[in-house]
Design a protein around this motif. Structure first.
Motif, PDB file in Angstrom:
ATOM      1  N   VAL A 141      40.593  30.171  40.219  1.00  0.00           N
ATOM      2  CA  VAL A 141      41.805  29.932  39.428  1.00  0.00           C
ATOM      3  C   VAL A 141      42.050  31.160  38.562  1.00  0.00           C
ATOM      4  O   VAL A 141      41.223  31.510  37.717  1.00  0.00           O
ATOM      5  N   THR A 142      43.158  31.821  38.790  1.00  0.00           N
ATOM      6  CA  THR A 142      43.475  33.041  38.043  1.00  0.00           C
ATOM      7  C   THR A 142      44.948  33.374  38.210  1.00  0.00           C
ATOM      8  O   THR A 142      45.644  32.750  39.014  1.00  0.00           O
ATOM      9  N   ARG A 143      45.417  34.349  37.445  1.00  0.00           N
ATOM     10  CA  ARG A 143      46.756  34.899  37.666  1.00  0.00           C
ATOM     11  C   ARG A 143      46.682  36.390  37.995  1.00  0.00           C
ATOM     12  O   ARG A 143      47.695  37.037  38.168  1.00  0.00           O
ATOM     13  N   LYS A 144      45.452  36.895  38.110  1.00  0.00           N
ATOM     14  CA  LYS A 144      45.241  38.321  38.348  1.00  0.00           C
ATOM     15  C   LYS A 144      45.234  38.630  39.856  1.00  0.00           C
ATOM     16  O   LYS A 144      44.422  38.102  40.611  1.00  0.00           O
ATOM     17  N   LYS A 145      46.118  39.514  40.246  1.00  0.00           N
ATOM     18  CA  LYS A 145      46.271  39.900  41.655  1.00  0.00           C
ATOM     19  C   LYS A 145      44.976  40.499  42.215  1.00  0.00           C
ATOM     20  O   LYS A 145      44.554  40.182  43.334  1.00  0.00           O
ATOM     21  N   LYS A 146      44.329  41.344  41.444  1.00  0.00           N
ATOM     22  CA  LYS A 146      43.116  42.015  41.903  1.00  0.00           C
ATOM     23  C   LYS A 146      42.017  41.009  42.229  1.00  0.00           C
ATOM     24  O   LYS A 146      41.302  41.141  43.234  1.00  0.00           O
ATOM     25  N   LYS A 147      41.861  39.988  41.399  1.00  0.00           N
ATOM     26  CA  LYS A 147      40.827  38.981  41.622  1.00  0.00           C
ATOM     27  C   LYS A 147      41.130  38.149  42.877  1.00  0.00           C
ATOM     28  O   LYS A 147      40.211  37.798  43.637  1.00  0.00           O
ATOM     29  N   ILE A 148      42.393  37.835  43.086  1.00  0.00           N
ATOM     30  CA  ILE A 148      42.766  37.049  44.267  1.00  0.00           C
ATOM     31  C   ILE A 148      42.514  37.857  45.541  1.00  0.00           C
ATOM     32  O   ILE A 148      41.993  37.335  46.533  1.00  0.00           O
ATOM     33  N   LYS A 149      42.853  39.154  45.492  1.00  0.00           N
ATOM     34  CA  LYS A 149      42.623  40.002  46.672  1.00  0.00           C
ATOM     35  C   LYS A 149      41.127  40.113  46.990  1.00  0.00           C
ATOM     36  O   LYS A 149      40.735  40.115  48.167  1.00  0.00           O
ATOM     37  N   LYS A 150      40.313  40.178  45.965  1.00  0.00           N
ATOM     38  CA  LYS A 150      38.861  40.221  46.163  1.00  0.00           C
ATOM     39  C   LYS A 150      38.378  38.913  46.785  1.00  0.00           C
ATOM     40  O   LYS A 150      37.510  38.893  47.665  1.00  0.00           O
ATOM     41  N   PHE A 151      38.967  37.804  46.348  1.00  0.00           N
ATOM     42  CA  PHE A 151      38.623  36.481  46.867  1.00  0.00           C
ATOM     43  C   PHE A 151      39.001  36.381  48.350  1.00  0.00           C
ATOM     44  O   PHE A 151      38.249  35.833  49.160  1.00  0.00           O
ATOM     45  N   ILE A 152      40.159  36.928  48.704  1.00  0.00           N
ATOM     46  CA  ILE A 152      40.597  36.942  50.112  1.00  0.00           C
ATOM     47  C   ILE A 152      39.634  37.763  50.962  1.00  0.00           C
ATOM     48  O   ILE A 152      39.221  37.346  52.047  1.00  0.00           O
ATOM     49  N   LYS A 153      39.274  38.926  50.458  1.00  0.00           N
ATOM     50  CA  LYS A 153      38.375  39.817  51.196  1.00  0.00           C
ATOM     51  C   LYS A 153      37.031  39.145  51.466  1.00  0.00           C
ATOM     52  O   LYS A 153      36.475  39.244  52.575  1.00  0.00           O
ATOM     53  N   LYS A 154      36.541  38.425  50.479  1.00  0.00           N
ATOM     54  CA  LYS A 154      35.235  37.787  50.597  1.00  0.00           C
ATOM     55  C   LYS A 154      35.275  36.574  51.516  1.00  0.00           C
ATOM     56  O   LYS A 154      34.359  36.337  52.314  1.00  0.00           O
ATOM     57  N   ASN A 155      36.350  35.780  51.429  1.00  0.00           N
ATOM     58  CA  ASN A 155      36.408  34.517  52.166  1.00  0.00           C
ATOM     59  C   ASN A 155      37.217  34.587  53.459  1.00  0.00           C
ATOM     60  O   ASN A 155      37.229  33.624  54.232  1.00  0.00           O
ATOM     61  N   LYS A 156      37.923  35.702  53.663  1.00  0.00           N
ATOM     62  CA  LYS A 156      38.616  36.014  54.924  1.00  0.00           C
ATOM     63  C   LYS A 156      39.873  35.189  55.197  1.00  0.00           C
ATOM     64  O   LYS A 156      40.824  35.690  55.785  1.00  0.00           O
ATOM     65  N   ASP A 157      39.879  33.938  54.799  1.00  0.00           N
ATOM     66  CA  ASP A 157      41.000  33.051  55.110  1.00  0.00           C
ATOM     67  C   ASP A 157      41.109  32.039  53.974  1.00  0.00           C
ATOM     68  O   ASP A 157      40.178  31.253  53.739  1.00  0.00           O
ATOM     69  N   ILE A 158      42.240  32.042  53.236  1.00  0.00           N
ATOM     70  CA  ILE A 158      42.350  31.180  52.060  1.00  0.00           C
ATOM     71  C   ILE A 158      43.689  30.443  52.024  1.00  0.00           C
ATOM     72  O   ILE A 158      44.636  30.790  52.722  1.00  0.00           O
ATOM     73  N   ILE A 159      43.733  29.446  51.145  1.00  0.00           N
ATOM     74  CA  ILE A 159      44.969  28.759  50.781  1.00  0.00           C
ATOM     75  C   ILE A 159      45.236  29.076  49.318  1.00  0.00           C
ATOM     76  O   ILE A 159      44.319  29.036  48.489  1.00  0.00           O
ATOM     77  N   ILE A 160      46.488  29.377  49.005  1.00  0.00           N
ATOM     78  CA  ILE A 160      46.862  29.663  47.613  1.00  0.00           C
ATOM     79  C   ILE A 160      48.079  28.818  47.251  1.00  0.00           C
ATOM     80  O   ILE A 160      48.998  28.663  48.063  1.00  0.00           O
ATOM     81  N   LYS A 161      48.084  28.255  46.039  1.00  0.00           N
ATOM     82  CA  LYS A 161      49.192  27.393  45.620  1.00  0.00           C
ATOM     83  C   LYS A 161      49.305  27.368  44.097  1.00  0.00           C
ATOM     84  O   LYS A 161      48.322  27.636  43.381  1.00  0.00           O
ATOM     85  N   PRO A 162      50.490  27.012  43.582  1.00  0.00           N
ATOM     86  CA  PRO A 162      50.665  26.906  42.133  1.00  0.00           C
ATOM     87  C   PRO A 162      49.956  25.667  41.596  1.00  0.00           C
ATOM     88  O   PRO A 162      49.599  24.760  42.361  1.00  0.00           O
ATOM     89  N   LEU A 163      49.758  25.605  40.290  1.00  0.00           N
ATOM     90  CA  LEU A 163      49.053  24.481  39.679  1.00  0.00           C
ATOM     91  C   LEU A 163      49.958  23.290  39.410  1.00  0.00           C
ATOM     92  O   LEU A 163      49.480  22.242  38.987  1.00  0.00           O
ATOM     93  N   ASN A 164      51.253  23.459  39.656  1.00  0.00           N
ATOM     94  CA  ASN A 164      52.185  22.420  39.233  1.00  0.00           C
ATOM     95  C   ASN A 164      53.097  21.945  40.346  1.00  0.00           C
ATOM     96  O   ASN A 164      54.217  21.514  40.095  1.00  0.00           O
ATOM     97  N   GLY A 165      52.626  22.017  41.593  1.00  0.00           N
ATOM     98  CA  GLY A 165      53.471  21.609  42.709  1.00  0.00           C
ATOM     99  C   GLY A 165      53.062  20.272  43.290  1.00  0.00           C
ATOM    100  O   GLY A 165      52.112  19.637  42.863  1.00  0.00           O
ATOM    101  N   MET A 166      53.796  19.844  44.322  1.00  0.00           N
ATOM    102  CA  MET A 166      53.491  18.601  45.020  1.00  0.00           C
ATOM    103  C   MET A 166      54.144  18.636  46.395  1.00  0.00           C
ATOM    104  O   MET A 166      55.011  19.471  46.674  1.00  0.00           O
ATOM    105  N   GLY A 167      53.713  17.731  47.270  1.00  0.00           N
ATOM    106  CA  GLY A 167      54.354  17.562  48.556  1.00  0.00           C
ATOM    107  C   GLY A 167      54.263  18.746  49.499  1.00  0.00           C
ATOM    108  O   GLY A 167      55.071  18.893  50.405  1.00  0.00           O
ATOM    109  N   GLY A 168      53.268  19.616  49.278  1.00  0.00           N
ATOM    110  CA  GLY A 168      53.092  20.752  50.177  1.00  0.00           C
ATOM    111  C   GLY A 168      53.960  21.949  49.881  1.00  0.00           C
ATOM    112  O   GLY A 168      53.948  22.937  50.622  1.00  0.00           O
ATOM    113  N   LYS A 169      54.712  21.892  48.775  1.00  0.00           N
ATOM    114  CA  LYS A 169      55.624  22.992  48.451  1.00  0.00           C
ATOM    115  C   LYS A 169      54.857  24.201  47.908  1.00  0.00           C
ATOM    116  O   LYS A 169      53.910  24.059  47.146  1.00  0.00           O
ATOM    117  N   SER A 170      55.303  25.389  48.310  1.00  0.00           N
ATOM    118  CA  SER A 170      54.763  26.664  47.820  1.00  0.00           C
ATOM    119  C   SER A 170      53.264  26.807  48.077  1.00  0.00           C
ATOM    120  O   SER A 170      52.535  27.380  47.265  1.00  0.00           O
TER     121      SER A 170
END
Length: 319
Positions: A141-170
């Motif tokens: 959980v973060t808003r920092k682009k660099k941290k998310i990119k590092k997370f992608i690199k480490k896990n290879k395949d991810i799901i990303i979504k906002p904290l305030n959505g529903m119904g599969g949106k965004s």
């Protein structure tokens, strides 16, 4: 005693009665001769330290062309209602938060609010699952682009979504080689100004996103497995996923019971949890869905189980 039930929800004229869980609860309430007071968030207010609402007393019918009828309009002191269902869909914005404070005035006077207003404020549906860390996929959980990119690199395949959505949106899926990763992150975080949640992608989504209903800490034995469309990674029914009824397996039942104890302790009478591949994804407490889908597939009335429990509480509290 005729039970007075209040329901705070989105505009009733816009619901899809074939799959609306609130409608199912209201149908069962009407069968029991409850008096139903319908309201929206905008109808709640406080005057001289008391909580009121401008309500509409309604009758409903299972008619796809006209499913409700307004009997009369009535201003009511919220504490005069025996039960209030808070069924407003996300986003849980500041207006939603303010409404929980208003509902709390009625709660302090003895009205049963489902779910407990303070818990609706305290437990974000996307973050809630992190309290049960041993059951969840790898999560950031973060808003920092660099941290998310590092997370992608480490896990290879991810799901990303906002904290305030529903119904599969965004909800986006990002693979390590995805050239659109930067623009997706910028969009979701609004250029690092909004928090989002990233989780390792679970391939078992092809076998369905399991929605399990929990009432008063006890999971319903049948769950809805929401199956993604072909070439889709989201199983949400709101975006075209299909519903398949399944009995809860042993692992998911164990997870559900563990979470159920916490929910009951915190006054969350009705919840829906989402599990993919044995991993807990979300805990939905604002307006959990899939009641209708289970009731349509199997001869069980979740709405009846819920209202039986509420009536026991009313009897115990002599309301």
């Amino acid at each position: 005693m005729k039970i007075k039930l209040g329901v705070v929800m989105d505009p009733i004229e816009n619901i899809d009665i074939k799959k609306d869980s609130t409608f199912s609860i209201l149908l069962e309430s009407q069968k029991r001769n409850y008096k139903i007071y319908y309201m929206e968030i905008k109808d709640l207010y406080i005057y001289l330290n008391k909580a009121y609402a401008d309500t509409k007393i309604i009758k409903i019918t299972e008619n796809k062309n006209m499913w409700f009828d307004v009997i009369k309009k009535k201003k009511i002191l919220l504490s005069k209602l025996n039960i209030i269902f808070m069924r407003k869909d996300p986003p849980v914005n500041m207006e939603f938060i303010y409404s929980t404070y208003i509902l709390e005035f009625a709660e302090k006077m003895g009205t049963i609010i489902i779910n407990k207003p303070s818990s609706l404020r305290n437990f974000n549906e996307k973050l809630f699952s992190i309290l049960f860390s041993k059951f969840i996929p790898k999560t950031l959980v973060t808003r920092k682009k660099k941290k998310i990119k590092k997370f992608i690199k480490k896990n290879k395949d991810i799901i990303i979504k906002p904290l305030n959505g529903m119904g599969g949106k965004s909800i986006f899926r990002i693979k390590r080689e995805d050239l659109n990763a930067s623009v997706i992150i910028e969009t979701i975080t609004k250029n690092e100004s909004k928090y989002c949640i990233s989780q390792k992608y679970i391939k078992d989504i092809i076998n369905g996103d399991k929605r399990i209903i929990i009432i008063d800490g006890n999971p319903i034995e049948w769950c809805v497995s929401r199956m993604p469309k072909k070439d889709e990674y989201r199983g949400n029914l709101a975006i075209g996923g299909t519903a398949k009824l399944e009995k809860i397996n042993k692992r998911n039942l164990r997870i559900s019971k563990k979470i159920g104890k916490f929910l009951k302790k915190n006054g969350i009478l009705l919840a829906g949890i989402d599990i993919i591949g044995g991993k807990l994804i979300e805990i939905n407490i604002t307006s959990p869905t899939c009641i209708r889908e289970i009731e349509n597939f199997y001869s069980i009335s979740i709405s009846s189980i819920l209202l039986d429990k509420i009536e026991k509480i009313l009897k115990k509290n002599k309301l």
